[in-house]
Enzyme design. Sequence first.
Site, mmCIF file in Angstrom:
data_model
loop_
_atom_site.group_PDB
_atom_site.id
_atom_site.type_symbol
_atom_site.label_atom_id
_atom_site.label_comp_id
_atom_site.label_asym_id
_atom_site.label_seq_id
_atom_site.Cartn_x
_atom_site.Cartn_y
_atom_site.Cartn_z
ATOM 1 N N GLY A 222 30.865 51.832 34.642
ATOM 2 C CA GLY A 222 29.890 51.655 35.714
ATOM 3 C C GLY A 222 29.166 52.950 36.029
ATOM 4 O O GLY A 222 27.957 52.959 36.288
ATOM 5 N N THR A 223 29.888 54.048 35.989
ATOM 6 C CA THR A 223 29.285 55.349 36.311
ATOM 7 C C THR A 223 28.150 55.685 35.350
ATOM 8 O O THR A 223 27.042 56.039 35.778
ATOM 9 C CB THR A 223 30.363 56.456 36.267
ATOM 10 O OG1 THR A 223 31.361 56.147 37.245
ATOM 11 C CG2 THR A 223 29.772 57.820 36.537
ATOM 12 N N ASN B 79 32.134 48.655 47.722
ATOM 13 C CA ASN B 79 33.490 48.777 47.199
ATOM 14 C C ASN B 79 34.527 49.164 48.252
ATOM 15 O O ASN B 79 35.715 49.005 48.038
ATOM 16 C CB ASN B 79 33.526 49.788 46.046
ATOM 17 C CG ASN B 79 32.875 51.100 46.403
ATOM 18 O OD1 ASN B 79 31.704 51.141 46.761
ATOM 19 N ND2 ASN B 79 33.617 52.186 46.340
ATOM 20 N N GLN C 165 31.277 45.615 41.950
ATOM 21 C CA GLN C 165 32.245 44.906 42.804
ATOM 22 C C GLN C 165 31.876 43.443 43.014
ATOM 23 O O GLN C 165 32.674 42.671 43.546
ATOM 24 C CB GLN C 165 32.370 45.587 44.168
ATOM 25 C CG GLN C 165 33.024 46.958 44.125
ATOM 26 C CD GLN C 165 34.519 46.900 43.822
ATOM 27 O OE1 GLN C 165 35.171 45.855 43.956
ATOM 28 N NE2 GLN C 165 35.082 48.024 43.407
ATOM 29 N N SER D 193 30.990 46.744 35.228
ATOM 30 C CA SER D 193 32.104 47.536 34.711
ATOM 31 C C SER D 193 33.262 46.609 34.370
ATOM 32 O O SER D 193 33.525 45.641 35.079
ATOM 33 C CB SER D 193 32.547 48.570 35.756
ATOM 34 O OG SER D 193 33.661 49.292 35.268
ATOM 35 N N ALA D 194 33.967 46.909 33.258
ATOM 36 C CA ALA D 194 35.021 46.004 32.780
ATOM 37 C C ALA D 194 36.314 46.112 33.584
ATOM 38 O O ALA D 194 36.997 45.122 33.808
ATOM 39 C CB ALA D 194 35.310 46.292 31.303
ATOM 40 N N HIS D 195 36.644 47.319 34.045
ATOM 41 C CA HIS D 195 37.998 47.492 34.602
ATOM 42 C C HIS D 195 38.172 46.980 36.024
ATOM 43 O O HIS D 195 39.261 47.042 36.577
ATOM 44 C CB HIS D 195 38.475 48.947 34.454
ATOM 45 C CG HIS D 195 37.879 49.918 35.429
ATOM 46 N ND1 HIS D 195 38.551 50.320 36.566
ATOM 47 C CD2 HIS D 195 36.706 50.575 35.430
ATOM 48 C CE1 HIS D 195 37.804 51.207 37.220
ATOM 49 N NE2 HIS D 195 36.684 51.368 36.552
ATOM 50 N N THR E 256 28.602 55.908 18.741
ATOM 51 C CA THR E 256 29.263 54.764 18.118
ATOM 52 C C THR E 256 29.891 53.875 19.195
ATOM 53 O O THR E 256 30.583 54.367 20.084
ATOM 54 C CB THR E 256 30.357 55.240 17.137
ATOM 55 O OG1 THR E 256 29.730 56.077 16.159
ATOM 56 C CG2 THR E 256 31.050 54.073 16.459
ATOM 57 N N CYS F 277 37.478 57.563 44.316
ATOM 58 C CA CYS F 277 36.824 58.828 44.023
ATOM 59 C C CYS F 277 36.821 59.743 45.222
ATOM 60 O O CYS F 277 37.044 60.937 45.108
ATOM 61 C CB CYS F 277 35.387 58.581 43.577
ATOM 62 S SG CYS F 277 35.256 57.182 42.477
HETATM 63 C C1 LIG Z 1 34.242 51.312 40.289
HETATM 64 C C2 LIG Z 1 32.823 51.347 40.685
HETATM 65 C C3 LIG Z 1 31.880 52.073 39.949
HETATM 66 C C4 LIG Z 1 32.256 52.965 38.787
HETATM 67 O O1 LIG Z 1 32.601 52.237 37.660
HETATM 68 P P1 LIG Z 1 33.464 52.972 36.510
HETATM 69 O O2 LIG Z 1 33.535 51.956 35.416
HETATM 70 O O3 LIG Z 1 34.807 53.268 37.124
HETATM 71 O O4 LIG Z 1 32.746 54.200 36.113
HETATM 72 C C5 LIG Z 1 30.557 52.018 40.352
HETATM 73 N N1 LIG Z 1 30.182 51.293 41.411
HETATM 74 C C6 LIG Z 1 31.060 50.588 42.139
HETATM 75 C C7 LIG Z 1 30.562 49.779 43.290
HETATM 76 C C8 LIG Z 1 32.413 50.594 41.806
HETATM 77 O O5 LIG Z 1 33.270 49.915 42.564
#
Ligand SMILES: *Cc1c(COP(=O)(O)O)cnc(C)c1O
Length: 386
Positions: A69-70, A149, A177, A197-199, A235, A322
């Site tokens: 996501g970052t 978030n 989120q 973001s996947a995680h 890659t 963070c």
């Molecule tokens: C977790 C999060 C991100 C960052 O995503 P990462 O994959 O951890 O870099 C960005 N925006 C929001 C709202 C998030 O909750």
Amino acid sequence: MIYLDHAATTPLDPAVISVMENIHHTCYANPSSIHSLGQQSKVLLESSRKTIANSIGAKTSEIVFTSGGTEANNLALIGAAKANRNSGNHIITSKVEHPAILETCKFLSENGYRITYIDVDLNGMLDLNQLHEAICNETILISLMMVNNETGCLLPVNEVAETTKEKDIIFHSDAVQAFGKIDIDMTHLNVDLLTLSAHKIYGPKGCGALYIRQGTKIESILYGGAQEAGRRAGTENLGTIAGFAEAVNQLKKHSTSFRSLQDLGRLFEKMLKDEFKNLEINGENTQRVAGLSNVYFPFMAGDSLLMNLDLHQIAVSTGSACSSGSHKASHVLKAMGYDEQRVNNSLRFSLGRGTTKDEILTTVDVLKKIYNNINNESAAPPRKIY
Ligand SMILES: *Cc1c(COP(=O)(O)O)cnc(C)c1O
């Protein structure tokens, strides 16, 4: 351990682990290689892209894989700012964005762009009038997150999208989120750039995507190969990308557990409010996603309470992962206008797929225990009673 920190990250879905393990064994070739093994990797890359595109009503060509996501937020903001510099230098965002947006804006402000940060009210609602007034001829980009978030509050992305439609302004939304929790359909939503973001959806860390609506002017921020149609060099991380796609597939199977999550979240908040006098839910009166509660505890500082809960095997966090790492007070709660005591005494509980009713009951019990302990300690010298 009772894990109530799903907004920081989610555990991997077992199906995701097995897909990833398999890919790491069998599909190790570079998707850019011409030989048949490489082409096999390419097919898997594109089918993963299709899965993610389909889940938000996008075209496959509109999805660019990133390291998370970052990076997607960086690409959206820096990439759009650079590509549209000759149309203007003004960017609008909100005060409650993720650091991946706020810090990128800070970088841009040091590099010739002017940033306006829009306020939110006590309920976390964006000041739409302020946003409308901020728009000027120089405005090239608006970035507004879909779900916060730290509080789970929904932001008015739809309304703002209608505003930017008639104007020549690129609209980005950080939907990290929101994804998997509320429906996102790019065929109806007037958003040009969207971060995933996947995680946060039971997929692997280090994998994300930026949706780039066809025709949106954006420059790459990484220099190197022509991967991702020249929009993101390097890659492709195929194993995690396939894991991301599997996590998206699994979302459908868990849509019923999603409703129970909503019930659990409501039960949790009700029990807390019944149990503790003057306890409040931050952003309570706003539309929020299921299972995320940012709670103000009048009787104890958030970080102390976090440590106490950890001693009882319960994992929660203060605001975003963070900012809690650097022990800074939550910029989100501050922006909502809460006083210092309330900001410092707030904790985020984020429930997930695996959360059970028993875990919720235990958590409330443990909180009661912690509360009674500090009350007993303070029995001799009278302390301030909240
Ligand atoms: C977790 C999060 C991100 C960052 O995503 P990462 O994959 O951890 O870099 C960005 N925006 C929001 C709202 C998030 O909750």
